[in-house]
Design an enzyme around this catalytic site. Sequence first.
Site, PDB file in Angstrom:
ATOM      1  N   GLY A  11     -21.479  -1.554  13.939  1.00 24.75           N
ATOM      2  CA  GLY A  11     -20.398  -1.299  12.994  1.00 24.75           C
ATOM      3  C   GLY A  11     -19.317  -0.443  13.643  1.00 24.75           C
ATOM      4  N   CYS A  12     -18.136  -0.447  13.069  1.00 31.44           N
ATOM      5  CA  CYS A  12     -17.011   0.274  13.683  1.00 31.44           C
ATOM      6  C   CYS A  12     -17.208   1.790  13.611  1.00 31.44           C
ATOM      7  CB  CYS A  12     -15.691  -0.139  13.045  1.00 31.44           C
ATOM      8  SG  CYS A  12     -15.636  -0.032  11.235  1.00 31.44           S
ATOM      9  N   HIS A  13     -17.485   2.327  12.415  1.00 28.14           N
ATOM     10  CA  HIS A  13     -17.748   3.766  12.310  1.00 28.14           C
ATOM     11  C   HIS A  13     -18.959   4.142  13.170  1.00 28.14           C
ATOM     12  CE1 HIS A  13     -14.945   4.350   8.987  1.00 28.14           C
ATOM     13  NE2 HIS A  13     -15.529   3.395   8.297  1.00 28.14           N
TER      14      HIS A  13
END
Length: 328
Positions: A117-119
């Site tokens: 995921g990005c975060h």
Amino acid sequence: MNAKKKIFVDGMSGTTGLEIHERLSKYTNIELIKIDYDKRRDLDERKRCINEADIVFLCLPDDAAKEVVSLVENPNTKIIDTSTAHRTAQGWTYGLPELSYAHKEAIKGSKRVSNPGCHATAFILSVYPLVQHNIMSPDYPVTCHSITGYSGGGKSLIEKYEDNNKDNPYTKAPRPYSLGLNHKHLKEMMMHTGLTQSPVFLPIVAGYYKGLATTIPVHTRLLNKKLNGKELHGVYKEHYKGQKFIKVMPYIDEESLKSDEINKIIFDGGLDITACNNTNRAEIFVLGNDERGIAMIITRIDNLGKGASGAAIQNMNLMLGFEEDFNL
């Protein structure tokens, strides 16, 4: 001449799928398997495409991604799943190769890779070295806020932010969300850093298109090894030495803020969250104030690059035996 590798993108109309497709268009040594628009929901047709491919990118909701995996019959078909579905699943390799030599080798040999995921990407890059080297205890009370552009929410959120209505509530100010403190990235953030206690994590979406930065405060007196800010910075320099996409930026403290070197990489006394946009880079900053016994780790990425499609292409390169940074 080696035969071209066959690639199928399932879910090509979404933000990540479109970006992956655009990046794949730069390759001359692959063949994109195409599906007729009116057959994109035809399970038999998709099954044919999936089992014909060397690599399948899944750019789908979680349940749909799980369904597609069940359709794989070709033992040589490799999957890169960009959804949340398999990021903590047994039998899947987590696609963040910079964490260690072992992580990179596992991706090279895997047939099932879950794209981070990005975060989570920025968070794990920040925390993993500290836990791995026993500097931060696995039960350290980690807190993090992460600010991102609205593209991270996909088509529906993009439409809300780009609505030109002058009273559009989405564009008034940055908006903290996931207020139940149970963001979907938390499981992978814990598993792939080695944390045993959940971080207090607050994501924030703001009115710009893309660019993400996580900020993690550190009380140095609570660390297993009592390092000052400069020494903490050295840990990151050593851990990510030689990595093509990870850059540890110069150390920042009150004294260094007076230097020309630092003022060339900051913007009017602050950090530009969008500085890694349109790249597959992650840039890590260590800020320190030894007098107060505090430090801060800030990691910035393009949430659609290293946080999504760029990472997926990097993983594909490794899985197909290409150079890791090919076309990135």
